[in-house]
Enzyme design. Structure first.
Site, PDB file in Angstrom:
ATOM      1  N   ASN A 116     -12.447   1.869  -6.225  1.00  0.00           N
ATOM      2  CA  ASN A 116     -11.055   2.316  -6.248  1.00  0.00           C
ATOM      3  C   ASN A 116     -10.679   2.986  -4.932  1.00  0.00           C
ATOM      4  O   ASN A 116     -11.515   3.645  -4.298  1.00  0.00           O
ATOM      5  CB  ASN A 116     -10.822   3.296  -7.411  1.00  0.00           C
ATOM      6  CG  ASN A 116     -11.124   2.657  -8.748  1.00  0.00           C
ATOM      7  OD1 ASN A 116     -11.115   1.428  -8.872  1.00  0.00           O
ATOM      8  ND2 ASN A 116     -11.452   3.471  -9.737  1.00  0.00           N
ATOM      9  N   SER A 129     -14.217  -5.288 -13.792  1.00  0.00           N
ATOM     10  CA  SER A 129     -14.268  -6.629 -14.397  1.00  0.00           C
ATOM     11  C   SER A 129     -15.438  -7.448 -13.888  1.00  0.00           C
ATOM     12  O   SER A 129     -15.720  -8.525 -14.398  1.00  0.00           O
ATOM     13  CB  SER A 129     -12.968  -7.384 -14.079  1.00  0.00           C
ATOM     14  OG  SER A 129     -12.814  -7.481 -12.662  1.00  0.00           O
ATOM     15  N   GLU A 185     -13.544  -3.873 -22.325  1.00  0.00           N
ATOM     16  CA  GLU A 185     -13.946  -5.151 -22.943  1.00  0.00           C
ATOM     17  C   GLU A 185     -15.135  -5.689 -22.151  1.00  0.00           C
ATOM     18  O   GLU A 185     -15.407  -5.206 -21.046  1.00  0.00           O
ATOM     19  CB  GLU A 185     -12.775  -6.141 -22.859  1.00  0.00           C
ATOM     20  CG  GLU A 185     -12.439  -6.464 -21.404  1.00  0.00           C
ATOM     21  CD  GLU A 185     -11.012  -6.968 -21.179  1.00  0.00           C
ATOM     22  OE1 GLU A 185     -10.249  -7.072 -22.153  1.00  0.00           O
ATOM     23  OE2 GLU A 185     -10.673  -7.215 -20.013  1.00  0.00           O
ATOM     24  N   HIS A 234     -14.556   0.496  -0.906  1.00  0.00           N
ATOM     25  CA  HIS A 234     -13.417  -0.329  -0.487  1.00  0.00           C
ATOM     26  C   HIS A 234     -12.346   0.496   0.212  1.00  0.00           C
ATOM     27  O   HIS A 234     -11.196   0.068   0.304  1.00  0.00           O
ATOM     28  CB  HIS A 234     -12.819  -1.061  -1.696  1.00  0.00           C
ATOM     29  CG  HIS A 234     -13.735  -2.127  -2.214  1.00  0.00           C
ATOM     30  ND1 HIS A 234     -13.629  -2.653  -3.474  1.00  0.00           N
ATOM     31  CD2 HIS A 234     -14.802  -2.734  -1.650  1.00  0.00           C
ATOM     32  CE1 HIS A 234     -14.576  -3.557  -3.646  1.00  0.00           C
ATOM     33  NE2 HIS A 234     -15.318  -3.622  -2.563  1.00  0.00           N
ATOM     34  N   TYR A 243       0.820  -1.221   0.000  1.00  0.00           N
ATOM     35  CA  TYR A 243       0.000   0.000   0.000  1.00  0.00           C
ATOM     36  C   TYR A 243       0.850   1.266   0.000  1.00  0.00           C
ATOM     37  O   TYR A 243       0.492   2.273  -0.636  1.00  0.00           O
ATOM     38  CB  TYR A 243      -0.995  -0.038   1.175  1.00  0.00           C
ATOM     39  CG  TYR A 243      -2.069  -1.054   0.915  1.00  0.00           C
ATOM     40  CD1 TYR A 243      -2.008  -2.335   1.469  1.00  0.00           C
ATOM     41  CD2 TYR A 243      -3.097  -0.777   0.015  1.00  0.00           C
ATOM     42  CE1 TYR A 243      -2.952  -3.292   1.159  1.00  0.00           C
ATOM     43  CE2 TYR A 243      -4.051  -1.733  -0.297  1.00  0.00           C
ATOM     44  CZ  TYR A 243      -3.967  -2.984   0.263  1.00  0.00           C
ATOM     45  OH  TYR A 243      -4.899  -3.936  -0.082  1.00  0.00           O
TER      46      TYR A 243
END
Ligand code: BV8
Length: 229
Positions: free
Chosen positions: A89, A174, A200, A106, A53
């Site tokens: 993020n 994702s 994608e 998060h 981190y």
């Protein structure tokens, strides 16, 4: 009244130079991220976890928001409380891009959490040398991030926003990690229109009413300009 809920993941910061989890093949110095971003790893190998981190916190000083962050800030300027950005993020690029209504489900890289007094403070330096907590002086600071197996922040607020939204837009993620990956199903079950903007197709792309594929720095400004036309 939240009309639009936007969920962002590492892909929204990719063009700012912040590595995504997938691009690094989920690896950091040979460790799987899932093996470093856990309370167990922190208990057994605190130095490895702190260095993971500390490196990412230090790297934040060298990156800037990109057009995707700035487009979301423009949208908030136009519709205010009708927009909520929920981000997975831990970087501060949404805020530096001008957004103020941001939920870091998060946690945040530039924050430290004291395990002695439970206090949270903004933090910009390393934690590996075990600095004292600014509030209580004890050297029990950890990164204020949500690890695997820990409960994400502000889930009630997020679910309430999803329940009252008209539109749910997922940008640059994702769809690999829950509960964030389940927000699209929660929204769709309530008749909320769902849109995926991603480089994608994500793991959950079939769950969206519409999916557009390309870089966030192109897709997000286009989507916002269309909305504000
Ligand atoms: C919880 C912070 C209970 C730390 C992170 C088995 C099945 C299902 C679930 C589980 C399971 N076993 C365990 C679980 C639960 C677990 C989980 O989901 N595990 C996974 C691995 C299966 N989840 C948890 O433990 C969570 N807690 O469940 O508590 C609970 C549940 C509900 C309510 C109350 C309690 C806590 C998870 C939080 C972990 N912390 N981050 C840190 O950053 O170090 S996770 C981290 O990875 C991110 O925050 C993010 O959430 C996740 C995935 O990252 P993405 O953001 O999606 O990034 P990724 O690299 O994967 O993808 C990038 C995408 O961007 C790609 O699609 C790419 O195509 C795209 N892209 C790239 N460039 C661009 C782009 N798109 C546009 N433009 C570009 N230029």
């Amino acid at each position: 009244m939240t009309r639009i809920v936007v969920l962002t993941g590492a892909g929204v910061s990719a063009e700012s130079g912040v590595p995504t989890f997938r691009a690094a093949d989920g690896l950091w110095e040979g460790h799987r991220v899932e093996d470093v971003a856990t309370p167990e790893a922190f208990e057994h190998r605190p130095t490895v976890v702190h260095r993971f981190y500390d490196a990412r916190r230090a790297a934040l000083a060298g990156v800037e928001p990109n057009p995707a962050h700035r487009a979301l800030a423009r949208l908030e300027e136009a519709i205010g409380d009708d927009l909520l950005v929920v981000t997975q993020n831990i970087d501060d690029l949404h805020e530096r891009g001008g957004s103020t209504r941001v939920v870091h489900m998060h946690g945040r890289l530039r924050a430290a959490w004291c395990r002695a007094c439970d206090g949270r403070t903004d933090w910009y330096d390393d934690l590996v040398d075990l600095p004292p907590c600014p509030r209580c002086g004890v050297t029990e600071l950890r990164p204020d991030v949500v690890w695997f197996g820990e409960v994400p922040y502000e889930m009630d607020r997020i679910v309430a926003a999803l329940d009252e939204a008209d539109v749910f837009v997922s940008i640059g993620t994702s769809g690999a990690v829950y509960p964030a990956a389940g927000f699209v199903q929660h929204a769709a079950a309530r008749g909320v229109r769902t849109l995926e903007l991603n480089l994608e197709p994500s793991a959950g792309t079939h769950l969206f009413d519409e999916a557009r594929h390309g870089p966030a720095s192109v897709l997000v400004p286009e989507w916002v300009e269309d909305l504000l036309r």
